[in-house]
Design an enzyme around this catalytic site. Sequence first.
Site, PDB file in Angstrom:
ATOM      1  N   ASN A  41       5.175  -1.991  11.553  1.00 11.71           N
ATOM      2  CA  ASN A  41       4.800  -0.912  12.307  1.00 11.71           C
ATOM      3  C   ASN A  41       4.973  -1.245  13.739  1.00 11.71           C
ATOM      4  O   ASN A  41       5.919  -2.207  13.914  1.00 11.71           O
ATOM      5  CB  ASN A  41       3.301  -0.947  12.392  1.00 11.71           C
ATOM      6  CG  ASN A  41       2.681  -2.459  12.794  1.00 11.71           C
ATOM      7  OD1 ASN A  41       2.865  -3.087  13.861  1.00 11.71           O
ATOM      8  ND2 ASN A  41       2.012  -2.948  11.675  1.00 11.71           N
ATOM      9  N   ASP A  99      -1.828  -3.185   5.923  1.00 11.66           N
ATOM     10  CA  ASP A  99      -2.749  -3.135   4.914  1.00 11.66           C
ATOM     11  C   ASP A  99      -2.272  -2.847   3.587  1.00 11.66           C
ATOM     12  O   ASP A  99      -3.023  -3.084   2.640  1.00 11.66           O
ATOM     13  CB  ASP A  99      -3.499  -1.780   5.273  1.00 11.66           C
ATOM     14  CG  ASP A  99      -4.637  -1.996   6.730  1.00 11.66           C
ATOM     15  OD1 ASP A  99      -5.168  -3.002   6.673  1.00 11.66           O
ATOM     16  OD2 ASP A  99      -4.322  -1.203   7.611  1.00 11.66           O
ATOM     17  N   LYS A 136      18.426  -5.517  -4.722  1.00 18.39           N
ATOM     18  CA  LYS A 136      18.555  -4.419  -3.677  1.00 18.39           C
ATOM     19  C   LYS A 136      18.174  -2.968  -4.577  1.00 18.39           C
ATOM     20  O   LYS A 136      18.897  -2.765  -5.637  1.00 18.39           O
ATOM     21  CB  LYS A 136      19.594  -4.240  -2.997  1.00 18.39           C
ATOM     22  CG  LYS A 136      19.908  -3.135  -1.994  1.00 18.39           C
ATOM     23  CD  LYS A 136      21.129  -3.032  -1.524  1.00 18.39           C
ATOM     24  CE  LYS A 136      21.240  -1.820  -0.487  1.00 18.39           C
ATOM     25  NZ  LYS A 136      22.556  -1.322  -0.378  1.00 18.39           N
ATOM     26  N   PHE A 149      -9.164  -6.240  17.326  1.00 19.47           N
ATOM     27  CA  PHE A 149      -8.661  -4.867  17.973  1.00 19.47           C
ATOM     28  C   PHE A 149      -8.874  -3.733  17.157  1.00 19.47           C
ATOM     29  O   PHE A 149      -9.077  -3.949  15.788  1.00 19.47           O
ATOM     30  CB  PHE A 149      -7.418  -5.115  18.411  1.00 19.47           C
ATOM     31  CG  PHE A 149      -7.075  -5.865  19.569  1.00 19.47           C
ATOM     32  CD1 PHE A 149      -7.372  -7.197  19.961  1.00 19.47           C
ATOM     33  CD2 PHE A 149      -6.734  -5.087  20.648  1.00 19.47           C
ATOM     34  CE1 PHE A 149      -7.399  -7.669  21.009  1.00 19.47           C
ATOM     35  CE2 PHE A 149      -6.346  -5.610  22.237  1.00 19.47           C
ATOM     36  CZ  PHE A 149      -6.902  -7.037  22.210  1.00 19.47           C
ATOM     37  N   LYS A 202     -16.012  -0.474  12.826  1.00 14.36           N
ATOM     38  CA  LYS A 202     -15.004  -1.749  12.386  1.00 14.36           C
ATOM     39  C   LYS A 202     -15.746  -2.918  12.663  1.00 14.36           C
ATOM     40  O   LYS A 202     -15.733  -3.960  12.088  1.00 14.36           O
ATOM     41  CB  LYS A 202     -13.712  -1.909  13.063  1.00 14.36           C
ATOM     42  CG  LYS A 202     -12.761  -0.628  12.306  1.00 14.36           C
ATOM     43  CD  LYS A 202     -11.386  -0.758  13.064  1.00 14.36           C
ATOM     44  CE  LYS A 202     -10.477   0.362  12.447  1.00 14.36           C
ATOM     45  NZ  LYS A 202      -9.117   0.507  13.071  1.00 14.36           N
ATOM     46  N   LYS A 257     -16.936  -5.675   9.866  1.00 17.87           N
ATOM     47  CA  LYS A 257     -16.111  -6.835   9.995  1.00 17.87           C
ATOM     48  C   LYS A 257     -16.744  -8.115  10.487  1.00 17.87           C
ATOM     49  O   LYS A 257     -16.254  -8.904  10.831  1.00 17.87           O
ATOM     50  CB  LYS A 257     -14.593  -6.875  10.666  1.00 17.87           C
ATOM     51  CG  LYS A 257     -13.688  -5.663   9.897  1.00 17.87           C
ATOM     52  CD  LYS A 257     -12.334  -5.738  10.177  1.00 17.87           C
ATOM     53  CE  LYS A 257     -11.327  -4.564   9.800  1.00 17.87           C
ATOM     54  NZ  LYS A 257     -10.040  -4.445   9.842  1.00 17.87           N
TER      55      LYS A 257
END
Length: 399
Positions: free
Chosen positions: A212, A281, A291, A325, A339, A343
Amino acid sequence: MEKKKCVCIGVSGGIAVYKALDVISALRKNDIDVRVIMTSSATEFVTPLSFQSLSQNMVITDMFSEPKAWEIQHISLAKKADLFLVVPATANIIGKVANGIADDMLSTTIMATKSKVIFAPAMNTNMYENPIVQDNIRKLSKYGYDFIEPASGRLACGDLGKGKLADVNTIVERVLKELNINEKEKDLLGKKVLISAGPTIAPIDPVRFITNRSTGKMGYAIAEEAKKRGAEVILVSGPTKLQKPSGVKVIDVKTNEEMKAEILKHFYDSDIVIKSAAVADYKAKDYSNEKIKKGNEDLNLVLTRDNDILKFLGDEKKNQILVGFAAESNNVEENAKNKLIKKNLDYIVANDITSTETGFGSDDNKVIIISKSGEKIFLDRMSKREVASNIFQTILGKR
Ligand code: CTP
């Protein structure tokens, strides 16, 4: 990046030598690099090994070194140290420096330095009041050397009067002041802070992976801020291009699994845990050892859920303050709050990742800090370092 301050402690022989150990341990707690030079008579009172253990550096003594070795050592230390503190300072070392005598490691190094030199004298009261000693002190003061006045009281020899080494706190405060270190700003002293930063990667085959846009800047800024405030800092970092913050233990990881494993090694004895990493995730259901070759058909890549590290930590947590975060593109506050509950966090730092001026890759961020009790702190756009500072101010109840 802040460089560690370096103080060279010169220890000359006297009954107060053991008090230099307390000075050193206080300076070490303030993250100061302490180097010690002992005169040979100082080593008669306390072993160099005690000084070595506390300073965590090799101690320089005159006992075994060749004069030639001084030549190099004294010049490098004379340049390196931001400050010299002679504690305890005997009449002998004061007299030597005042008269330009450089005949051992300590006197030679003092002579060679351009840094500030502070003497903390300790000696019998008659010696201290001897006009020759007083003359030497005046002479040195005139040349810019500083003195921490000895205290009055009963001396080791039984005499009453001035000559007792000044209080250890007075000496430490004086050193910190000289180095511009404000102890009040070290509000994370003695705390262990664990931080995760950057992206993780999920490999597909030996050449491809999913990742990301996280650059790690937010987590690195938190690590630097925690370090500045005196914490022991462990930074578990996904791949980034950032320079490692000095004085921080950085553990490099790539995948979600590696990040989880390294975090768990430090989680249980940490006081504060801040997870700013953008953890993947999902991972490829079937990693291909070879490959993957192209074909004419579409390629379907099946992804499978990976660990939610923060959720795991929330379930495991005992006394740790846990901060997460939330990267959101809509319903920022509501999603972040969910969240935080799901959590089991103490705080969540929510940011809107759709803003182009803040968030991923930017030096700035615009966040809302939400606490377990529902308190919300809306911060304007500011540097990530300032966001980091606000996070700690909030955790420490300083807002
Ligand atoms: N996090 C984590 N492990 C994951 C995903 C996220 O530890 N597999 C942590 C992040 O470090 C962050 C917090 O959880 O502190 C929230 O991350 P975010 O990506 O915003 O949320 P997700 O829980 O992944 O939820 P979603 O992607 O559905 O918004």
